[in-house]
Design a protein around this motif. Structure first.
Motif, short mmCIF file in Angstrom:
data_model
loop_
_atom_site.label_atom_id
_atom_site.label_comp_id
_atom_site.label_asym_id
_atom_site.label_seq_id
_atom_site.Cartn_x
_atom_site.Cartn_y
_atom_site.Cartn_z
N THR A 41 49.03 47.45 37.50
CA THR A 41 48.24 47.34 38.74
C THR A 41 46.91 48.08 38.63
O THR A 41 45.84 47.51 38.87
N GLU A 42 46.98 49.36 38.26
CA GLU A 42 45.76 50.18 38.23
C GLU A 42 44.78 49.69 37.17
O GLU A 42 43.56 49.67 37.39
N GLY A 43 45.31 49.30 36.00
CA GLY A 43 44.45 48.78 34.94
C GLY A 43 43.75 47.50 35.38
O GLY A 43 42.56 47.28 35.08
N THR A 44 44.47 46.66 36.12
CA THR A 44 43.89 45.41 36.63
C THR A 44 42.76 45.69 37.61
O THR A 44 41.68 45.09 37.52
N ILE A 45 43.01 46.60 38.55
CA ILE A 45 41.97 46.94 39.54
C ILE A 45 40.73 47.48 38.82
O ILE A 45 39.59 47.06 39.11
N ARG A 46 40.95 48.39 37.88
CA ARG A 46 39.83 49.00 37.16
C ARG A 46 39.00 47.94 36.43
O ARG A 46 37.78 47.91 36.53
N GLN A 47 39.70 47.05 35.69
CA GLN A 47 38.94 46.05 34.92
C GLN A 47 38.29 45.01 35.83
O GLN A 47 37.18 44.56 35.55
N GLU A 91 27.22 36.44 42.79
CA GLU A 91 28.08 36.26 43.96
C GLU A 91 28.98 35.04 43.84
O GLU A 91 29.98 34.92 44.55
N ASN A 92 28.63 34.13 42.91
CA ASN A 92 29.45 32.91 42.75
C ASN A 92 30.39 33.01 41.53
O ASN A 92 30.59 32.04 40.81
N VAL A 93 30.95 34.19 41.34
CA VAL A 93 31.96 34.40 40.30
C VAL A 93 33.26 34.84 40.96
O VAL A 93 33.23 35.50 42.00
N MET A 94 34.39 34.44 40.37
CA MET A 94 35.70 34.94 40.79
C MET A 94 36.35 35.64 39.61
O MET A 94 36.26 35.15 38.48
N ILE A 95 36.97 36.76 39.87
CA ILE A 95 37.74 37.45 38.84
C ILE A 95 39.19 36.98 38.96
O ILE A 95 39.77 37.00 40.05
N LYS A 96 39.76 36.57 37.82
CA LYS A 96 41.13 36.06 37.82
C LYS A 96 42.13 37.21 37.62
O LYS A 96 42.00 37.98 36.67
N ILE A 97 43.08 37.26 38.54
CA ILE A 97 44.15 38.25 38.47
C ILE A 97 45.47 37.49 38.55
O ILE A 97 45.64 36.64 39.44
N PRO A 98 46.42 37.75 37.65
CA PRO A 98 47.70 37.04 37.74
C PRO A 98 48.49 37.43 38.99
O PRO A 98 48.47 38.59 39.40
N GLY A 99 49.19 36.46 39.57
CA GLY A 99 49.96 36.70 40.79
C GLY A 99 51.33 37.28 40.49
O GLY A 99 52.33 36.87 41.10
N TRP A 107 33.42 42.50 37.65
CA TRP A 107 32.64 42.08 38.82
C TRP A 107 31.24 42.69 38.76
O TRP A 107 30.24 42.01 39.03
N GLU A 108 31.19 43.94 38.40
CA GLU A 108 29.89 44.63 38.29
C GLU A 108 29.08 44.08 37.12
O GLU A 108 27.87 43.89 37.22
N ALA A 109 29.77 43.79 36.02
CA ALA A 109 29.07 43.31 34.82
C ALA A 109 28.47 41.92 35.02
O ALA A 109 27.35 41.65 34.60
#
Length: 371
Positions: A120-126, A137-145, A131-133
């Motif tokens: 969880t924490e590693g996912t939030i950090r990356q 505004e038209n980008v989505m970061i993919k996170i597994p569910g 997102w910053e890199a």
């Protein structure tokens, strides 16, 4: 001039995104052509797509050579390459994003490391770092569910990061993801921050369900359900979507400008040669949804696909299909959990290969720089 078959899908308020990215498709103008002629309205990427792009061409060699001069890990170097591609694609799709209903489409998705699927924490950090890199505004970061991904999704949404929730197979997990999105919006609103610019999709994987379920159906004499379970699950997911996003809870957020988290159909290429190559596109066309399709499937649909509003057809049949599984003692929840595990592994393997390929190219680059 007769309308392109892929473009016809948009008549039913479904968006087609391309499940593919590499430099060649941008360099040759092919991606722009897909936007103009097929009405493609977004792009999704994953570790396997980048592995193929980087390992099978020399398009990244110069960048790898340049970045090898910096003190970067193989993973950091990969993300430097990926971010360059994602930024470029996001800029290509900016006119789509800026259309009359701003932010309806035009998104490019970049995935966090598959190695973080249970962190969880590693996912939030990356997710924050990426997102910053990308800074678009038209980008989505993919996170597994995954279970571990749920709090990361909520946190990132609360911080105003657009999220594409990936690797969804289970109806229960999908509903939990939709609620995590809503909770993230509520958290943000509590901090008096705007929620009218945040976008999210929930990527429900299809053909892999049938690949795993169909042999079990045959063993249980349920041949009439062969190739039907994934589509039935998707139709039931859409029922959940409509219920969750018409609730009083969401209406309060909608009044502040929130948008529903759209369902996105993923894994929509036919893995079984017995099935039509447009099966998972034709069966699930309907309002406020997205279908992300690989190039081969897009070309097949352009050639012979039939676009019509099919998503809410045969809902009783979809319900009955899932009931028949239960009656036969087939545990779909168990199957979808196995699919999640397998899905993580299917991304880990090419990601490992990708990092090995980068390590090899770095070594060559450093050797040539020192010679």
């Amino acid at each position: 001039m007769e309308k392109n078959n892929v473009k016809r899908i948009h008549d039913f308020d479904q968006s087609i995104w391309l499940d593919f990215i590499d430099r060649k498709i941008m360099d040759t103008g092919e991606l722009q052509k897909l936007i103009d002629e097929d009405g493609v309205r977004g792009v999704t990427s994953n570790p396997a797509i980048f592995e193929k792009a980087i390992s099978s061409s020399s398009d990244y060699d110069a960048d790898i050579k340049e970045l090898s001069q910096q003190d970067l890990s193989n993973e950091d170097l990969f993300y430097k390459l990926a971010v360059r591609d994602i930024k470029r694609a996001a800029d290509l799709f900016k006119p789509v994003y800026e259309e009359e209903v701003k932010g309806a489409d035009g998104y490019i998705s970049l995935e966090v490391s598959p190695y973080l699927a249970r962190d969880t924490e590693g996912t939030i950090r990356q997710a924050r770092e990426l997102w910053e890199a990308v800074d678009r505004e038209n980008v989505m970061i993919k996170i597994p569910g995954t279970a571990e991904g749920l709090p990361a999704i909520r946190t990132c949404i609360s911080e105003g990061i657009n999220i594409n929730v990936t690797l969804l197979f289970s109806l229960d997990r999908y509903e939990t993801v939709a609620n995590a999105y809503i909770s993230g919006l509520e958290d943000r609103l509590e901090k008096n921050q705007p929620i009218d610019h945040i976008a999210s999709v929930a990527s429900f994987f299809l053909s892999r369900i049938d690949v795993m379920v169909d042999p079990v159906l045959k063993e249980n004499g349920l041949n009439e359900l062969y190739g039907e379970v994934a589509i039935a699950s998707a139709k039931k997911a859409y029922e959940i979507y409509k219920r969750v996003f018409s609730s009083e809870r969401f209406k309060k957020l909608e009044a502040k400008g929130a948008r529903p988290q759209r369902l996105l159909w993923a894994s929509t290429s036919s893995k079984n040669p017995d099935f039509s190559d447009t099966k998972y596109v034709e069966a699930l066309i309907g309002p406020n949804t997205v279908n992300t399709i690989p190039m081969d499937t897009l070309e097949a649909f352009r050639d012979h696909g039939q676009a019509s509003n099919t998503l809410e057809n045969d809902l009783d049949k979809a319900t009955r299909t899932l009931e028949q599984l239960k009656e036969a003692g087939i545990d779909l929840e168990d199957i979808t959990q196995r699919l999640e595990e397998e899905g993580i592994e299917k991304f880990n393997q090419p990601y490992g290969k990708l990092l090995d390929a980068i390590a090899e190219q770095k070594k060559k680059a450093l050797a040539s720089n020192n010679s």
